[in-house]
Design a protein around this motif. Structure first.
Motif, mmCIF file in Angstrom:
data_model
loop_
_atom_site.group_PDB
_atom_site.id
_atom_site.type_symbol
_atom_site.label_atom_id
_atom_site.label_comp_id
_atom_site.label_asym_id
_atom_site.label_seq_id
_atom_site.Cartn_x
_atom_site.Cartn_y
_atom_site.Cartn_z
ATOM 1 N N ILE A 1 -2.205 0.391 0.483
ATOM 2 C CA ILE A 1 -1.736 1.477 0.119
ATOM 3 C C ILE A 1 -0.462 1.247 -0.860
ATOM 4 C CG2 ILE A 1 -0.596 3.805 0.772
ATOM 5 C CD1 ILE A 1 -2.390 4.091 2.842
ATOM 6 N N VAL A 2 0.426 0.495 -0.559
ATOM 7 C CA VAL A 2 1.795 -0.166 -1.240
ATOM 8 C C VAL A 2 1.237 -0.556 -2.336
ATOM 9 C CG1 VAL A 2 3.547 -1.625 -1.097
ATOM 10 C CG2 VAL A 2 2.948 -0.431 0.986
ATOM 11 N N VAL A 3 0.333 -1.665 -2.551
ATOM 12 C CA VAL A 3 -0.072 -2.133 -3.783
ATOM 13 C C VAL A 3 -0.617 -1.122 -4.833
ATOM 14 C CG1 VAL A 3 -1.765 -3.537 -5.075
ATOM 15 C CG2 VAL A 3 -0.514 -4.603 -2.825
ATOM 16 N N ALA A 4 -1.637 -0.034 -4.167
ATOM 17 C CA ALA A 4 -2.081 1.036 -5.005
ATOM 18 C C ALA A 4 -0.737 1.880 -5.565
ATOM 19 C CB ALA A 4 -2.780 1.881 -4.422
ATOM 20 N N ALA A 5 0.198 2.190 -4.775
ATOM 21 C CA ALA A 5 1.275 2.767 -5.358
ATOM 22 C C ALA A 5 2.073 2.204 -6.465
ATOM 23 C CB ALA A 5 1.947 3.277 -3.920
ATOM 24 N N VAL A 6 2.147 0.971 -6.326
ATOM 25 C CA VAL A 6 2.919 0.036 -7.136
ATOM 26 C C VAL A 6 2.166 0.088 -8.498
ATOM 27 C CG1 VAL A 6 3.880 -2.081 -8.047
ATOM 28 C CG2 VAL A 6 4.428 -1.181 -5.546
ATOM 29 N N LEU A 7 1.058 0.052 -8.505
ATOM 30 C CA LEU A 7 -0.032 -0.010 -9.598
ATOM 31 C C LEU A 7 0.178 1.416 -10.389
ATOM 32 C CD1 LEU A 7 -2.925 -2.060 -8.253
ATOM 33 C CD2 LEU A 7 -1.338 -2.888 -10.252
ATOM 34 N N MET A 8 -0.050 2.385 -9.508
ATOM 35 C CA MET A 8 0.176 3.879 -10.107
ATOM 36 C C MET A 8 1.824 3.840 -10.993
ATOM 37 S SD MET A 8 -1.406 6.196 -7.379
ATOM 38 C CE MET A 8 -1.024 7.727 -8.360
ATOM 39 N N GLN A 9 2.845 3.229 -10.448
ATOM 40 C CA GLN A 9 4.009 3.559 -10.902
ATOM 41 C C GLN A 9 4.016 2.755 -12.211
ATOM 42 O OE1 GLN A 9 7.115 2.014 -8.426
ATOM 43 N NE2 GLN A 9 6.659 3.677 -6.807
ATOM 44 N N ARG A 10 3.419 1.529 -12.217
ATOM 45 C CA ARG A 10 3.097 0.713 -13.690
ATOM 46 C C ARG A 10 2.476 1.533 -14.634
ATOM 47 N NH1 ARG A 10 1.831 -5.490 -12.779
ATOM 48 N NH2 ARG A 10 2.254 -5.232 -14.986
ATOM 49 N N LYS A 11 1.460 2.076 -14.187
ATOM 50 C CA LYS A 11 0.383 3.051 -15.155
ATOM 51 C C LYS A 11 1.194 4.192 -15.677
ATOM 52 C CE LYS A 11 -3.799 5.312 -15.666
ATOM 53 N NZ LYS A 11 -5.212 5.472 -14.996
ATOM 54 N N GLU A 12 2.006 4.621 -14.796
ATOM 55 C CA GLU A 12 3.058 6.061 -15.312
ATOM 56 C C GLU A 12 3.957 5.354 -16.272
ATOM 57 O OE1 GLU A 12 4.397 7.739 -11.705
ATOM 58 O OE2 GLU A 12 2.385 8.347 -11.163
ATOM 59 N N ASN A 13 4.533 4.270 -15.912
ATOM 60 C CA ASN A 13 5.695 3.777 -16.931
ATOM 61 C C ASN A 13 4.980 3.342 -18.060
ATOM 62 O OD1 ASN A 13 7.467 4.113 -15.011
ATOM 63 N ND2 ASN A 13 7.367 1.926 -14.044
ATOM 64 N N ALA A 14 3.908 2.758 -18.081
ATOM 65 C CA ALA A 14 3.219 2.424 -19.250
ATOM 66 C C ALA A 14 2.881 3.406 -20.134
ATOM 67 C CB ALA A 14 1.853 1.544 -19.072
ATOM 68 N N ASN A 15 2.616 4.602 -19.548
ATOM 69 C CA ASN A 15 2.359 5.811 -20.499
ATOM 70 C C ASN A 15 3.539 6.402 -20.959
ATOM 71 O OD1 ASN A 15 -0.516 5.613 -19.879
ATOM 72 N ND2 ASN A 15 -0.205 6.982 -18.136
#
Length: 349
Positions: free
Chosen positions: A335-349
């Motif tokens: 869950i932690v890894v998924a949350a960080v990946l989602m943050q990176r995707k949001e920052n990229a957008n």
């Protein structure tokens, strides 16, 4: 017409999910609560019996996670400011040990030996515990700001120091008995009928409200976000960045002290070797799942509160469905890894 309306609702849902961390974490918590309710089953003699079981389960979840929940609130400030604190578990042990030695009602207790007992001893013990938490947190802050050492290294070192020194001094201590007056800090208020302690949960919620107000409506809160967003620009704007960081770590120490005092008041003892172990990872996980950015500058107390509940409900759900205890940490890590990946995707957008 209804089909078009349905598509608009779907698009609005997706936009909220992608742009609003509170919405996405809130929806995740809702799904977990539904799954947990289903896993509990409905094989009860009456609705009242089911409701009693449901409420007791929730009270146990909140009670058992209140200490980590408090620490996670302080960790939110630390991570928003661009730092991290791995020493929270060891700070909890150090504070708890000192408080127990002070208020010990046996003849070997420091305050008892001075003839100070009852309410005065409890007050002195609590104040001393909060002061020690403040001191240890301030120590971390000074090492980070004045020593120019990365927070990860500083708090990794103090994590070892605080626990080791505590264990060294406490190994020669005789048995400790806490007075009933001190235990009432956590036990004075109980849920009617269910007979479950409520004060640790109430402390957690009150602390969350206070820290939410501090983060959103005070100059200190704005400075914390500014330091985490862009430390160089914040320094050039005239804000004392080092002071803000020191205060963040000092606040973290005080919050850990509160959690420590409440925990020993509830349990009545402390295992100096294992108490607080893993709290730093659980707190950091709750903060990240709640939408706080590991790079600093973004996050919220409300998000951390939801993140803590997500971990708590997930652990309870895995227990209900019979998942092996050794695999529960794997789910938390995923869950932690998924949350960080989602943050990176949001920052990229």
């Amino acid at each position: 017409m209804s089909e078009k309306k349905g598509r608009n609702v779907g698009r609005a849902f997706v936009r909220q999910w992608q742009s609003n961390p509170l919405f996405s974490t809130g929806m995740a918590l809702l799904v977990l609560v539904v799954l947990q309710t289903i896993a509990m089953g409905f094989d009860f003699a009456s609705f009242g019996e089911w409701l009693s079981s449901f409420l007791r389960n929730w009270l146990n979840i909140l009670l058992n996670n209140s200490y980590v929940g408090m620490i996670a609130l302080g960790m939110t400030f630390v991570i928003i400011s661009g730092g991290i604190d791995l020493a929270v578990g060891s700070t909890l042990v150090a504070v708890g040990a000192m408080v127990m030695v002070l208020v010990n009602e046996q003849a070997t207790g420091l305050l008892t030996g001075l003839g100070i007992t009852g309410a005065p001893a409890v007050v002195i013990g609590v104040v001393a515990g909060l002061a020690l938490g403040l001191l240890l947190g301030e120590m971390n802050g000074v090492l980070v700001t004045k020593g120019r050492v990365p927070p990860f290294i500083v708090t990794l070192g103090t994590m070892k120091i605080f626990r080791s020194v505590t264990q060294y001094f406490m190994q020669s201590q005789p048995g400790i008995t806490l007075p009933d007056g001190f235990k009432q800090i956590a036990r004075a208020v109980r849920a009617p009928v269910l007979n479950s302690m409520l004060l640790p949960i109430l402390y957690w919620l009150v602390l969350a409200i206070v820290l939410h107000v501090v983060s959103r409506y005070t100059a200190f809160g704005r400075y914390v976000y500014a330091v985490g967003s862009n430390e160089r620009t914040t320094r050039l704007s005239g804000i004392n960045v080092d002071r803000v960081k020191r205060r963040v770590y000092a606040l973290m120490g005080v919050i850990v002290a509160v959690a420590s005092i409440v925990q020993i008041a509830r349990i009545g003892s402390m295992d100096y070797a294992s108490a607080g172990s893993g709290y730093e990872m659980d707190a950091i996980a709750a903060v990240i799942i709640g939408g706080t950015s590991m790079s600093g500058g973004r996050g919220s107390i409300a998000g951390t509160l939801i993140g803590t509940l997500i971990i708590a409900v997930m652990n309870n759900l895995l227990t209900l469905v019979g998942v092996d205890p050794f695999l529960r940490e794997a789910f938390k890590g995923a869950i932690v890894v998924a949350a960080v990946l989602m943050q990176r995707k949001e920052n990229a957008n």
